[in-house]
Motif scaffolding. Structure first.
Motif, short mmCIF file in Angstrom:
data_model
loop_
_atom_site.label_atom_id
_atom_site.label_comp_id
_atom_site.label_asym_id
_atom_site.label_seq_id
_atom_site.Cartn_x
_atom_site.Cartn_y
_atom_site.Cartn_z
N LYS A 82 0.84 -1.19 0.00
CA LYS A 82 0.00 0.00 0.00
C LYS A 82 0.88 1.24 0.00
CE LYS A 82 -3.88 2.21 0.15
NZ LYS A 82 -4.77 2.24 -1.04
N LEU A 83 1.36 1.61 -1.19
CA LEU A 83 2.18 2.80 -1.35
C LEU A 83 1.78 3.50 -2.63
CD1 LEU A 83 5.79 1.60 -0.42
CD2 LEU A 83 4.29 3.07 0.92
N PRO A 84 1.95 4.80 -2.71
CA PRO A 84 1.67 5.48 -3.99
C PRO A 84 2.66 5.07 -5.06
CG PRO A 84 2.70 6.99 -2.44
CD PRO A 84 2.41 5.73 -1.67
N THR A 85 2.30 5.30 -6.28
CA THR A 85 3.21 5.02 -7.40
C THR A 85 4.45 5.89 -7.25
OG1 THR A 85 1.34 4.50 -8.83
CG2 THR A 85 3.45 4.96 -9.89
N THR A 86 5.61 5.26 -7.18
CA THR A 86 6.85 5.95 -6.87
C THR A 86 7.75 5.99 -8.09
OG1 THR A 86 6.68 5.13 -4.61
CG2 THR A 86 8.79 6.07 -5.28
N LEU A 87 8.15 7.19 -8.48
CA LEU A 87 9.10 7.39 -9.56
C LEU A 87 10.45 7.81 -8.98
CD1 LEU A 87 6.82 9.42 -12.02
CD2 LEU A 87 7.17 6.96 -11.95
N ARG A 88 11.46 7.73 -9.79
CA ARG A 88 12.82 8.11 -9.37
C ARG A 88 13.28 9.29 -10.22
NH1 ARG A 88 16.09 2.55 -9.35
NH2 ARG A 88 15.24 2.43 -11.47
N ARG A 89 13.74 10.31 -9.53
CA ARG A 89 14.05 11.58 -10.19
C ARG A 89 15.43 12.07 -9.79
NH1 ARG A 89 10.99 17.33 -8.73
NH2 ARG A 89 12.86 18.61 -8.94
N ALA A 90 16.05 12.80 -10.69
CA ALA A 90 17.35 13.42 -10.44
C ALA A 90 17.25 14.91 -10.75
CB ALA A 90 18.44 12.78 -11.29
N THR A 91 17.78 15.74 -9.86
CA THR A 91 17.85 17.19 -10.06
C THR A 91 19.32 17.57 -10.20
OG1 THR A 91 15.84 17.55 -8.77
CG2 THR A 91 17.28 19.44 -9.12
N VAL A 92 19.66 18.12 -11.34
CA VAL A 92 21.05 18.45 -11.66
C VAL A 92 21.24 19.95 -11.45
CG1 VAL A 92 22.86 18.35 -13.39
CG2 VAL A 92 21.10 16.58 -13.33
N VAL A 93 22.19 20.33 -10.62
CA VAL A 93 22.51 21.73 -10.37
C VAL A 93 23.40 22.22 -11.51
CG1 VAL A 93 23.52 23.38 -8.78
CG2 VAL A 93 22.30 21.38 -7.90
N ILE A 94 22.96 23.26 -12.23
CA ILE A 94 23.67 23.77 -13.41
C ILE A 94 24.09 25.20 -13.15
CG2 ILE A 94 23.50 24.27 -15.88
CD1 ILE A 94 21.43 22.10 -16.10
N SER A 95 25.37 25.46 -13.25
CA SER A 95 25.89 26.82 -13.16
C SER A 95 26.43 27.31 -14.49
CB SER A 95 27.01 26.89 -12.10
OG SER A 95 28.04 25.97 -12.41
N ASP A 96 27.00 26.41 -15.26
CA ASP A 96 27.51 26.74 -16.59
C ASP A 96 26.99 25.69 -17.57
OD1 ASP A 96 28.79 27.68 -18.81
OD2 ASP A 96 30.82 27.25 -18.12
N PRO A 97 26.11 26.04 -18.50
CA PRO A 97 25.54 25.02 -19.41
C PRO A 97 26.56 24.38 -20.32
CG PRO A 97 24.90 27.23 -20.10
CD PRO A 97 25.56 27.38 -18.76
N LYS A 121 22.97 32.94 -16.93
CA LYS A 121 23.28 32.25 -18.18
C LYS A 121 22.68 30.85 -18.20
CE LYS A 121 27.22 30.86 -21.05
NZ LYS A 121 28.71 30.83 -21.15
N ALA A 122 22.77 30.15 -17.10
CA ALA A 122 22.20 28.81 -17.02
C ALA A 122 20.68 28.85 -17.09
CB ALA A 122 22.66 28.11 -15.75
N PHE A 123 20.06 29.84 -16.43
CA PHE A 123 18.60 29.95 -16.47
C PHE A 123 18.11 30.25 -17.88
CE2 PHE A 123 14.76 32.60 -16.11
CZ PHE A 123 13.91 31.69 -15.48
N SER A 124 18.78 31.14 -18.59
CA SER A 124 18.39 31.45 -19.97
C SER A 124 18.55 30.24 -20.89
CB SER A 124 19.22 32.63 -20.48
OG SER A 124 18.89 32.94 -21.81
N ALA A 125 19.64 29.47 -20.69
CA ALA A 125 19.84 28.28 -21.52
C ALA A 125 18.80 27.21 -21.22
CB ALA A 125 21.25 27.73 -21.30
N CYS A 126 18.42 27.05 -19.96
CA CYS A 126 17.40 26.07 -19.61
C CYS A 126 16.04 26.43 -20.21
CB CYS A 126 17.28 25.95 -18.10
SG CYS A 126 18.72 25.20 -17.30
N CYS A 127 15.75 27.70 -20.32
CA CYS A 127 14.44 28.12 -20.83
C CYS A 127 14.36 28.10 -22.35
CB CYS A 127 14.11 29.52 -20.33
SG CYS A 127 13.84 29.63 -18.55
N THR A 128 15.47 28.26 -23.03
CA THR A 128 15.42 28.48 -24.48
C THR A 128 16.05 27.37 -25.31
OG1 THR A 128 17.45 29.81 -24.31
CG2 THR A 128 15.34 30.99 -24.22
N THR A 129 17.16 26.79 -24.90
CA THR A 129 17.91 25.89 -25.77
C THR A 129 17.99 24.45 -25.27
OG1 THR A 129 20.00 26.55 -24.73
CG2 THR A 129 19.30 27.77 -26.68
N MET A 130 18.20 24.23 -24.00
CA MET A 130 18.43 22.88 -23.50
C MET A 130 17.14 22.08 -23.52
SD MET A 130 20.98 23.81 -20.31
CE MET A 130 21.47 22.11 -20.09
#
Length: 366
Positions: A82-97, A121-130
């Motif tokens: 009796k557990l919810p459906t569990t996924l596995r996730r990774a969060t990558v810290v990006i400073s320089d794309p 720079k990393a935020f702009s790359a994440c929103c537009t290109t990556m």
């Protein structure tokens, strides 16, 4: 279905603590949760998923990668069903794309991949290109060195990328400065995206920091997010993230999700044929044009049975016999064949001709 795509996990998390957190999330009404593992630079050359596999995801969710026999057997035996459906996730810290060139390798090891930019720079790359992820997770309690421009933020939303808001960052903040940063950054993000493309998560490992969906919606409504947008951030938007990540892993080139192969033709032909039973895959029958005589009786000649007596002219032409020179077709008038049709006469020209005839007068001798 309600989603919580960020429940913090680390190698030091005990099995009993993780069990209590997941059971409490299920009692609050969350159907799908994701255990989050944060990875900082530099990214290792060989990506290994250390999160234990607890439950199998439904067919609409991406299939998780296999684990070593030791970790999978111990985790499946120590957790109840009796557990919810569990996924596995990774969060990558990006400073320089430019230095994070191994993001694609996380797709084969994790179910969901998120990015946490720390520079403009990393935020702009994440929103537009990556394009290696579908979720941007931000630490809203920190003093970010960039502001949320509406043009950049809406570019990410139009590409299908969602912004994650973790409410436990404000609930577990140690000082008032971090809480004020969270409220200011949240207001700027809601204003830049107009409340669209947001995902609400907890980012906590303690059961006491979890909140029910209605409480989360009311809490975010106080800070500027509408109730309708808050409901979308707990159901529709996180579901879109999970489905997009699943299509990237199962679909054709990350665009088309192949459900099942198409069957044969209506007459039992091979797949891709024309249904006559003798077509090759992807090949159509060539249509041959007959002679002039074949056009007149071609279709009628195919329907007649072989050996039928009294076949009219045109049946022979259906079998490809050419018309002899000088032989006329049925219903063709040889006398009028060489005459060219008269050009049509307009009403104005007909009127002039009629007036000219009247001016000439009656013929002489009358």
């Amino acid at each position: 279905m309600l989603y919580d795509l960020n429940i913090a996990w680390s190698p030091s998390t005990s099995s009993a603590q993780l069990q209590r957190t997941l059971k409490f999330a299920s009692s609050l009404g969350y159907d799908v949760v994701a255990l989050n593992h944060t990875v900082s630079a530099p990214i290792p050359s060989q990506v290994i998923n250390p999160i234990p596999l607890l439950t199998a995801p439904p067919p609409s969710h991406p299939q998780p990668s296999p684990l070593p026999p030791s970790s999978s057997s111990s985790s499946s035996s120590s957790f109840p069903d009796k557990l919810p459906t569990t996924l596995r996730r990774a969060t990558v810290v990006i400073s320089d794309p430019a230095t994070n060139h191994r993001l694609a390798s996380f797709a084969s090891a994790y179910d969901v991949v998120a990015a946490r930019p720390t520079t403009e720079k990393a935020f702009s790359a994440c929103c537009t290109t990556m394009a290696e992820f579908s979720l941007i997770s931000l630490d809203l309690t920190a003093s970010l060195p960039f502001h949320f421009a509406p043009r950049t933020s809406m570019a990410a939303v139009s590409r299908g990328i969602r912004f994650e808001i973790c409410y436990a960052q404000a609930l577990g903040a140690e000082d008032a400065r971090a809480r004020s940063n969270f409220i200011a950054n949240l207001s700027g993000l809601v204003r830049a995206t107009r409340g669209r493309g947001l995902v609400l998560s907890s980012e906590t490992a303690r059961p006491l920091d979890l909140r029910a969906p209605a409480d989360v919606i009311n809490l975010l409504a106080v800070w500027g997010l509408g109730t309708e947008r808050g409901a979308e951030a707990l159901a529709a938007n996180p579901r879109a993230v999970v489905v997009n990540e699943g299509i990237k892993r199962r679909g054709f080139r990350g665009v088309v999700d192949v459900v099942r192969a198409a069957g044969g033709g209506p007459a039992g032909g091979k797949p891709g044929g024309d249904g006559d039973g003798d077509g090759k895959p992807g090949e159509k029958k060539k249509k041959t044009k007959g002679t002039d005589g074949g056009k007149g009786g071609g279709g009628h000649g195919r329907k007649q049975k072989e050996g039928k007596a009294g076949a009219k002219a045109g049946g022979d032409a259906a079998q490809g016999e050419p018309r002899q020179q000088g032989q006329k077709r049925r219903g063709e008038d040889t006398e009028n064949a060489s005459e060219e049709p008269m050009a049509p006469v307009s009403k104005r020209q007909a009127k002039k001709m009629r007036i000219g005839t009247q001016e000439e007068g009656p013929p002489a001798g009358k």
